[in-house]
Design a protein around this motif. Structure first.
Motif, PDB file in Angstrom:
ATOM      1  N   ASN A 183       0.495   6.321  -7.091  1.00  0.00           N
ATOM      2  CA  ASN A 183      -0.862   6.165  -7.659  1.00  0.00           C
ATOM      3  C   ASN A 183      -0.992   4.905  -8.512  1.00  0.00           C
ATOM      4  O   ASN A 183      -1.490   4.945  -9.630  1.00  0.00           O
ATOM      5  N   ARG A 184      -0.491   3.825  -7.980  1.00  0.00           N
ATOM      6  CA  ARG A 184      -0.474   2.600  -8.776  1.00  0.00           C
ATOM      7  C   ARG A 184      -1.646   1.677  -8.458  1.00  0.00           C
ATOM      8  O   ARG A 184      -2.222   1.718  -7.375  1.00  0.00           O
TER       9      ARG A 184
ATOM     10  N   ARG B 245      -5.825   7.556  -6.522  1.00  0.00           N
ATOM     11  CA  ARG B 245      -4.783   7.146  -5.572  1.00  0.00           C
ATOM     12  C   ARG B 245      -4.573   5.641  -5.746  1.00  0.00           C
ATOM     13  O   ARG B 245      -4.939   5.103  -6.759  1.00  0.00           O
ATOM     14  N   SER B 246      -3.943   5.016  -4.784  1.00  0.00           N
ATOM     15  CA  SER B 246      -3.636   3.597  -4.953  1.00  0.00           C
ATOM     16  C   SER B 246      -4.903   2.744  -4.954  1.00  0.00           C
ATOM     17  O   SER B 246      -5.891   3.072  -4.289  1.00  0.00           O
ATOM     18  N   THR B 247      -4.834   1.664  -5.704  1.00  0.00           N
ATOM     19  CA  THR B 247      -5.912   0.683  -5.660  1.00  0.00           C
ATOM     20  C   THR B 247      -5.269  -0.685  -5.489  1.00  0.00           C
ATOM     21  O   THR B 247      -4.337  -1.031  -6.216  1.00  0.00           O
TER      22      THR B 247
ATOM     23  N   ARG C 193       0.845  -1.211   0.000  1.00  0.00           N
ATOM     24  CA  ARG C 193       0.000   0.000   0.000  1.00  0.00           C
ATOM     25  C   ARG C 193       0.879   1.261   0.000  1.00  0.00           C
ATOM     26  O   ARG C 193       0.592   2.211  -0.711  1.00  0.00           O
TER      27      ARG C 193
ATOM     28  N   ALA D 266       2.257   1.661  -3.477  1.00  0.00           N
ATOM     29  CA  ALA D 266       1.154   1.910  -4.419  1.00  0.00           C
ATOM     30  C   ALA D 266       0.653   3.347  -4.270  1.00  0.00           C
ATOM     31  O   ALA D 266       0.392   4.047  -5.256  1.00  0.00           O
ATOM     32  N   ASP D 267       0.585   3.800  -3.039  1.00  0.00           N
ATOM     33  CA  ASP D 267       0.089   5.139  -2.729  1.00  0.00           C
ATOM     34  C   ASP D 267       1.064   6.215  -3.229  1.00  0.00           C
ATOM     35  O   ASP D 267       0.655   7.256  -3.747  1.00  0.00           O
TER      36      ASP D 267
END
Ligand code: ATP
Length: 327
Positions: free
Chosen positions: A165-166, A218-220, A158, A161-162
């Motif tokens: 923005n992945r 944002r991250s997913t 997370r 990813a955050d």
């Protein structure tokens, strides 16, 4: 009722954290009750080869905190045949073994039932598998540790990813069951969870991801069970990369794999393994056989082995609904 003087104990199938705590409990309960104990190394493979070791109290000292299994584990093709099982039974008899405690999953229990049927050994199973897919117990030994390891890894993913923005597709273990995926997805705050118990359609997945990514920027994180019908994280990644609508989305897959099997067992797994280890020997002493010991609503319950491997344990569908609200 058969008079039991010596039990054989073994771990079999995929290893699971807490198997050692279970072995410790089995050995010490048996010795406390005046029984002798033979350890069988490498599951059914070692049984066929006569890879046996005498177990004393000190054989299981200082192992309650260790992952893996001191007796080692294996999958055995040879045990699937009658000849293999005949050989295994001969080694057990030569060693004076009257009864067995098998720590493993449904395959291990199928094998144990055959040893009872064909050769008359009393057998009791302890549910040891990270997959939590065994009917007859609320949780299996190793599941809690694997779940917590998966969540810890999702937390780490997370962060990265955050930062970028992945979109991350995180694949977790569980074979054809979604217990780990569902629960680590909820615990790790995943935006989408894909499990084998439900039909996953690629179009629906794509639509959902696109709406998540555009709405939140944002991250997913999508948690994918290894047994999901779209071919795991890599199957989904391939499909997304082939789709022009995803060309602007930074996408990565992470397969957590065997990290989920290793490591020190959690407190929950150590206590569960100890309780079930004690209960397995007590079940044998009470004259039970061809049963698995499990914990249901905090009480020890015995379930006939054929019911354990003949039935499918259901996931909690209410939890699945929860993810739709929370994501
Ligand atoms: P996990 O859930 O962690 O994979 P498991 O106990 O289900 O654990 P399996 O590999 O399915 O793991 O089974 C362990 C071993 O049990 C097999 O390698 C095989 O030797 C034996 N076994 C499995 N099914 C049978 C069967 N039908 N008859 C006899 N033996 C079996």
């Amino acid at each position: 009722m058969q008079d039991i003087q010596r039990i054989g104990v073994f771990t079999s199938g995929g290893d699971a954290p807490g198997m050692n705590a279970c072995l410790r409990a089995i050995v010490r309960t048996a010795l406390t009750n005046g029984l002798e104990v033979t350890g069988i190394r490498r599951g059914y493979e070692g049984m066929i080869e006569g890879d046996l070791v005498e177990m004393e109290r000190r054989s299981v000292s200082n192992i309650v905190q260790l992952g893996g299994t001191i007796l080692k584990s294996a999958r055995s093709e040879a045990f699937m045949s009658e000849e293999g099982r005949q050989q295994a039974a001969e080694h057990l008899r030569e060693n004076g073994v009257d009864a067995l405690v098998a720590v493993g999953g449904d395959g291990t229990f199928r094998g144990a039932s055959k040893l009872k049927e064909e050769h008359g050994f009393a057998v009791v199973g302890c549910p040891g598998t990270i997959d939590n897919d065994l009917y007859g117990t609320d949780q299996t030994i190793g599941y809690d540790t694997a779940l917590n390891t998966a969540i810890e890894n999702i937390d780490r993913i997370r962060d990265t990813a955050d930062a970028h923005n992945r979109l991350f597709l995180v694949e977790v273990m569980g074979r054809d069951a979604g217990f780990i995926a569902l629960n680590c997805g909820i615990g790790g705050g995943a935006e989408l969870i894909l499990i084998p118990e439900t039909i996953t359609e690629m179009d629906v997945v794509k639509e959902r991801i696109l709406s998540l990514m555009s709405a939140q920027r944002r991250s997913t994180i999508v948690v994918v069970a290894e047994g999901d019908d779209l071919g795991g994280a890599q199957g989904i990644e391939r499909a997304l990369r082939d789709d022009p609508e995803f060309s602007d989305i930074e996408l990565r897959s992470a397969i957590l794999g065997h990290t989920q099997r290793g490591g020190a067992p959690t407190a929950g797994d150590r206590v569960l393994a100890s309780r079930l280890g004690v209960a397995s020997v007590e079940a044998l002493l009470d004259g039970h056989s061809d049963v698995m010991v499990g914990l249901v609503n905090e009480e020890v319950k015995l379930t006939p082995l054929p019911n354990v491997y003949g039935r499918r344990k259901s996931i909690d569908y209410d939890l699945l609904k929860l993810t739709q609200i929370l994501s």
